[in-house]
Design an enzyme around this catalytic site. Structure first.
Site, PDB file in Angstrom:
ATOM      1  N   LYS A  40       0.942  -1.190  -0.014  1.00  0.00           N
ATOM      2  CA  LYS A  40      -0.074  -0.017  -0.139  1.00  0.00           C
ATOM      3  C   LYS A  40       0.704   1.197  -0.115  1.00  0.00           C
ATOM      4  O   LYS A  40       0.624   2.092  -0.834  1.00  0.00           O
ATOM      5  CB  LYS A  40      -0.675  -0.007   1.189  1.00  0.00           C
ATOM      6  CG  LYS A  40      -1.434   1.172   1.649  1.00  0.00           C
ATOM      7  CD  LYS A  40      -2.363   1.214   2.751  1.00  0.00           C
ATOM      8  CE  LYS A  40      -1.473   1.695   4.223  1.00  0.00           C
ATOM      9  NZ  LYS A  40      -1.466   3.043   4.368  1.00  0.00           N
ATOM     10  N   ASN A  41       1.768   1.140   0.812  1.00  0.00           N
ATOM     11  CA  ASN A  41       2.914   2.555   1.305  1.00  0.00           C
ATOM     12  C   ASN A  41       4.050   2.537   0.027  1.00  0.00           C
ATOM     13  O   ASN A  41       4.820   3.320   0.019  1.00  0.00           O
ATOM     14  CB  ASN A  41       3.322   2.492   2.194  1.00  0.00           C
ATOM     15  CG  ASN A  41       2.299   2.487   3.428  1.00  0.00           C
ATOM     16  OD1 ASN A  41       1.137   2.833   2.971  1.00  0.00           O
ATOM     17  ND2 ASN A  41       2.596   2.270   4.595  1.00  0.00           N
ATOM     18  N   ARG A 113      -3.598  10.357   3.045  1.00  0.00           N
ATOM     19  CA  ARG A 113      -2.337  11.106   3.113  1.00  0.00           C
ATOM     20  C   ARG A 113      -1.818  11.528   1.952  1.00  0.00           C
ATOM     21  O   ARG A 113      -0.836  12.465   1.594  1.00  0.00           O
ATOM     22  CB  ARG A 113      -1.664  10.967   4.004  1.00  0.00           C
ATOM     23  CG  ARG A 113      -1.923  10.913   5.728  1.00  0.00           C
ATOM     24  CD  ARG A 113      -0.990  10.602   6.557  1.00  0.00           C
ATOM     25  NE  ARG A 113       0.223  11.233   6.623  1.00  0.00           N
ATOM     26  CZ  ARG A 113       0.213  12.566   7.235  1.00  0.00           C
ATOM     27  NH1 ARG A 113      -1.051  13.155   7.633  1.00  0.00           N
ATOM     28  NH2 ARG A 113       1.318  13.291   7.112  1.00  0.00           N
ATOM     29  N   CYS A 137      -4.806   7.734   9.002  1.00  0.00           N
ATOM     30  CA  CYS A 137      -5.339   7.055  10.404  1.00  0.00           C
ATOM     31  C   CYS A 137      -4.889   8.154  11.427  1.00  0.00           C
ATOM     32  O   CYS A 137      -3.848   8.971  11.502  1.00  0.00           O
ATOM     33  CB  CYS A 137      -4.324   5.973  10.751  1.00  0.00           C
ATOM     34  SG  CYS A 137      -4.867   4.561   9.532  1.00  0.00           S
ATOM     35  N   ASP A 327       4.485  -0.005  12.002  1.00  0.00           N
ATOM     36  CA  ASP A 327       3.160  -0.465  11.591  1.00  0.00           C
ATOM     37  C   ASP A 327       3.132  -1.923  11.999  1.00  0.00           C
ATOM     38  O   ASP A 327       2.127  -2.558  11.788  1.00  0.00           O
ATOM     39  CB  ASP A 327       3.110  -0.437   9.977  1.00  0.00           C
ATOM     40  CG  ASP A 327       3.276   0.934   9.629  1.00  0.00           C
ATOM     41  OD1 ASP A 327       3.676   1.295   8.369  1.00  0.00           O
ATOM     42  OD2 ASP A 327       2.754   1.916  10.269  1.00  0.00           O
ATOM     43  N   VAL A 349       7.871   6.454  16.784  1.00  0.00           N
ATOM     44  CA  VAL A 349       7.415   7.165  15.502  1.00  0.00           C
ATOM     45  C   VAL A 349       6.259   7.829  15.554  1.00  0.00           C
ATOM     46  O   VAL A 349       6.247   9.019  15.030  1.00  0.00           O
ATOM     47  CB  VAL A 349       7.308   6.021  14.449  1.00  0.00           C
ATOM     48  CG1 VAL A 349       6.920   6.712  12.999  1.00  0.00           C
ATOM     49  CG2 VAL A 349       8.494   5.239  14.286  1.00  0.00           C
TER      50      VAL A 349
HETATM   51  C1  EPZ Z   1       4.319   6.680   6.293  1.00  0.00           C
HETATM   52  O1  EPZ Z   1       3.415   7.698   6.897  1.00  0.00           O
HETATM   53  C2  EPZ Z   1       3.234   5.469   6.069  1.00  0.00           C
HETATM   54  N1  EPZ Z   1       2.120   5.658   5.366  1.00  0.00           N
HETATM   55  C3  EPZ Z   1       2.887   5.070   7.553  1.00  0.00           C
HETATM   56  O2  EPZ Z   1       2.104   3.807   7.437  1.00  0.00           O
HETATM   57  C4  EPZ Z   1       4.264   4.760   8.284  1.00  0.00           C
HETATM   58  O3  EPZ Z   1       3.695   4.332   9.686  1.00  0.00           O
HETATM   59  C5  EPZ Z   1       4.992   5.909   8.334  1.00  0.00           C
HETATM   60  O4  EPZ Z   1       5.285   6.096   6.953  1.00  0.00           O
HETATM   61  C6  EPZ Z   1       6.378   5.531   8.887  1.00  0.00           C
HETATM   62  O5  EPZ Z   1       6.965   4.429   8.442  1.00  0.00           O
HETATM   63  C7  EPZ Z   1       2.157   5.908   3.898  1.00  0.00           C
HETATM   64  O6  EPZ Z   1       3.230   5.564   3.416  1.00  0.00           O
HETATM   65  C8  EPZ Z   1       0.913   6.327   3.270  1.00  0.00           C
HETATM   66  P1  EPZ Z   1       6.388   9.922   8.329  1.00  0.00           P
HETATM   67  P2  EPZ Z   1       3.773   9.288   6.890  1.00  0.00           P
HETATM   68  O7  EPZ Z   1       6.169  11.238   7.449  1.00  0.00           O
HETATM   69  O8  EPZ Z   1       4.853   9.495   5.712  1.00  0.00           O
HETATM   70  C9  EPZ Z   1       6.542  13.240  11.688  1.00  0.00           C
HETATM   71  C10 EPZ Z   1       0.157   2.595   7.964  1.00  0.00           C
HETATM   72  O9  EPZ Z   1      -0.536   1.915   8.899  1.00  0.00           O
HETATM   73  N2  EPZ Z   1       6.448  14.385  10.671  1.00  0.00           N
HETATM   74  O10 EPZ Z   1       7.385   9.026   8.408  1.00  0.00           O
HETATM   75  O11 EPZ Z   1       3.068   9.986   7.359  1.00  0.00           O
HETATM   76  C11 EPZ Z   1       5.264  12.432  12.032  1.00  0.00           C
HETATM   77  O12 EPZ Z   1       4.508  13.276  12.991  1.00  0.00           O
HETATM   78  C12 EPZ Z   1       0.670   3.969   7.856  1.00  0.00           C
HETATM   79  O13 EPZ Z   1       0.174   1.993   6.589  1.00  0.00           O
HETATM   80  C13 EPZ Z   1       6.591  15.457  10.961  1.00  0.00           C
HETATM   81  O14 EPZ Z   1       6.867  15.799  12.206  1.00  0.00           O
HETATM   82  O15 EPZ Z   1       4.941   8.989   8.121  1.00  0.00           O
HETATM   83  C14 EPZ Z   1       5.584  11.351  12.786  1.00  0.00           C
HETATM   84  O16 EPZ Z   1       5.750  11.480  14.115  1.00  0.00           O
HETATM   85  C15 EPZ Z   1       0.354   4.506   9.150  1.00  0.00           C
HETATM   86  N3  EPZ Z   1       6.274  16.419   9.989  1.00  0.00           N
HETATM   87  C16 EPZ Z   1       6.922  10.831  11.928  1.00  0.00           C
HETATM   88  O17 EPZ Z   1       7.496  12.019  11.348  1.00  0.00           O
HETATM   89  C17 EPZ Z   1       6.203  16.168   8.417  1.00  0.00           C
HETATM   90  O18 EPZ Z   1       6.293  17.096   7.857  1.00  0.00           O
HETATM   91  C18 EPZ Z   1       6.995   9.796  11.026  1.00  0.00           C
HETATM   92  O19 EPZ Z   1       5.946  10.392   9.831  1.00  0.00           O
HETATM   93  C19 EPZ Z   1       6.035  14.786   8.310  1.00  0.00           C
HETATM   94  C20 EPZ Z   1       6.390  13.671   9.352  1.00  0.00           C
END
Ligand code: EPZ
Length: 455
Positions: A40-41, A113, A137, A327, A349
């Site tokens: 999916k991701n 997202r 989510c 995840d 995370v």
């Molecule tokens: C991706 O989310 C995945 N989703 C998530 O999977 C996954 O858990 C996550 O990466 C971490 O591996 C998709 O790919 C659609 P991040 P993403 O940006 O990109 C902070 C699932 O269940 N952050 O790595 O949104 C954020 O708050 C989903 O399949 C900022 O602060 O994750 C978090 O604490 C859930 N500012 C951390 O980084 C930003 O601009 C990780 O977020 C962006 C992120």
């Protein structure tokens, strides 16, 4: 209402939360075989990347999940022709890309997202983009500050509006030096999808290097991009003038593989996960073995099973790749409720990813949440008011309960908890699970789960 908007509303509604409820009769082990499709991701991002090509792309191993339907709809409202071929291939033709109308895009707001990743490709193609407020989510604040800061560094002008953000690139997009405060997957993808066609060289420090990111880099390289990944998480991209469409088979879904593996452990079952590969699951397999799970690696997948005996407690700290993925923890927590002793999961995370444990406690699990960073180093959430460490005391026998699915991975956990509990549970709001698990109900049926769907 014009047909485009009707289509958008329909697609948007189809990815919404369905009122479906399921009655689950627990106590039966899950046994059998399921087949994985593409992650999916990764698949959703690969679809967005097709916007950057001057010619059509072909993407294989695409799962039938609502996140894919949302991105398909968003591409179509921007004039991309998306054709399904066979049961898991998409042909994406971006030759007629056009600006979409705000109200049509907005129909997809709140359900994913992924829209934020349209910024770079649309700015390159059209010089402008409108991105609706994001969904996804509810597992934390999930800001997009890294994304917007990165886009500004490329020269984009970001204008926040009531329903979303409007972006323009009056002087085009130029390569930039960007450092991420945290290795964000989404922000890394944002930079990649913008830098490949920007003028000049982009240097991204502190990048995420998850296998899904590396597969997206494979796709971009197939399109004509020039991207290097250094050992110190520095990604360098040399912008090019033109990218072609790609032909690619998506990486398998690691998160789904880990979910079913945990389901086998929690229900004392035996599940062959077709398409799962050892290389991208190494950290998960180590933890799985330490908890007492068994697995056999085959050419066409991995067999996950409960070998009998007692499960052992574990101290787990989620982290970015190659650490234990955030995840993966929710489904595994269900198995940890059956381990003999005290387990700790320190979620580093996301700040609020233990909401799903409320339902497990209602089912008799002994789980306590704490604000402290337990079991490992201090993380970003240590001195703030987030209950991001869980202590799980086992073994406990789960009893049936009525639960409402809170999010994608938490929903999967609720299902396997109900399947491993004695008695009959009801699970509501299961539509969320369809966002990320293809044919979820059919797979449960194939594995011998005893349940009845109420519409
Ligand atoms: C991706 O989310 C995945 N989703 C998530 O999977 C996954 O858990 C996550 O990466 C971490 O591996 C998709 O790919 C659609 P991040 P993403 O940006 O990109 C902070 C699932 O269940 N952050 O790595 O949104 C954020 O708050 C989903 O399949 C900022 O602060 O994750 C978090 O604490 C859930 N500012 C951390 O980084 C930003 O601009 C990780 O977020 C962006 C992120």
């Amino acid at each position: 209402m014009n047909t485009l908007l009707q289509d958008a509303q329909a697609a948007g509604a189809s990815v919404g939360l369905t009122a479906e409820r399921v009655t689950v009769h627990g106590g039966r082990p899950l046994k059998g075989r399921i087949e994985l499709k593409g992650a999916k991701n990764l698949v959703t991002k690969a679809m967005v990347a097709s916007l950057l090509g001057e010619t059509p792309s072909e993407l294989r191993s695409v799962p039938e999940i609502s996140d894919v339907r949302v991105v398909k709809g968003l591409l179509e409202v921007h004039g991309v022709k998306v054709t399904s071929v066979g049961d898991d291939t998409l042909l994406l033709d971006p030759s007629a890309v056009e600006s979409a109308h705000f109200e049509v895009i907005d129909a997809y707001a709140g359900s994913s997202r992924i829209p934020i990743l349209f910024c770079g490709p649309l700015l390159h193609r059209l010089g402008e983009a409108f991105i609706p407020d994001l969904g996804g989510c509810r597992i934390g604040d999930r800001p997009i500050d890294f994304h917007l800061e990165g886009l500004r560094r490329f020269g984009a002008v970001v204008d926040k509006q009531p329903q979303g953000i409007r972006l323009t690139a009056p002087n085009g997009l130029k390569g930039a030096k960007i450092e991420l405060p945290y290795p964000s997957v989404g922000a890394t993808e944002q930079v990649l999808l913008t830098a490949v066609r920007a003028e000049g060289i982009t240097e991204l420090r502190g990048a995420a290097i998850e296998p899904e990111i590396m597969d997206l880099i494979n796709i971009l390289q197939k399109m004509g991009a020039i991207i290097s990944v250094d050992t110190d998480r520095v990604i360098r991209i040399e912008g090019v003038d033109r990218l072609e469409g790609y032909s690619h088979t998506a990486l398998f879904d690691r998160n789904e593989a880990a979910s079913w593996a945990s389901a086998a452990l929690a229900t004392e079952g035996d599940i062959f996960v077709g398409g799962a590969r050892q290389a991208e699951l190494g950290t998960f397999l180590n933890v799985y073995r330490k908890v007492g799970g068994a697995f056999d690696i085959h050419e066409d997948g991995i067999r996950f099973y409960h070998p009998g005996g007692k499960l052992k407690p574990a101290i787990i700290e989620t982290d970015v790749h190659p650490g234990f993925m955030t995840d993966w923890q929710q489904p595994l927590v269900v198995a940890l409720t059956k381990a003999e002793g005290v387990s700790i999961v320190h979620e580093t995370v996301y700040e609020q990813r233990f909401g799903f444990t409320d339902a497990l406690v209602d089912m008799g699990a002994q789980i306590q949440l704490h604000r402290e960073c337990l079991g490992g180093a201090e993380c970003r959430f240590g001195r703030r008011n987030f209950q991001h460490s869980a202590v799980i005391v086992g073994p406990t026998k789960l009893r049936a309960a009525d639960v409402v699915v809170p999010d994608l991975r938490g929903g999967f956990s609720h299902f396997i908890a109900a399947l491993s509990a004695e008695g009959t549970s009801t699970i509501s709001n299961i539509g969320i699970i369809a966002r990320g698990y293809e044919n979820f109900i059919a797979k449960l049926d194939a594995l011998g789960a005893d349940f009845v769907i109420e519409s």
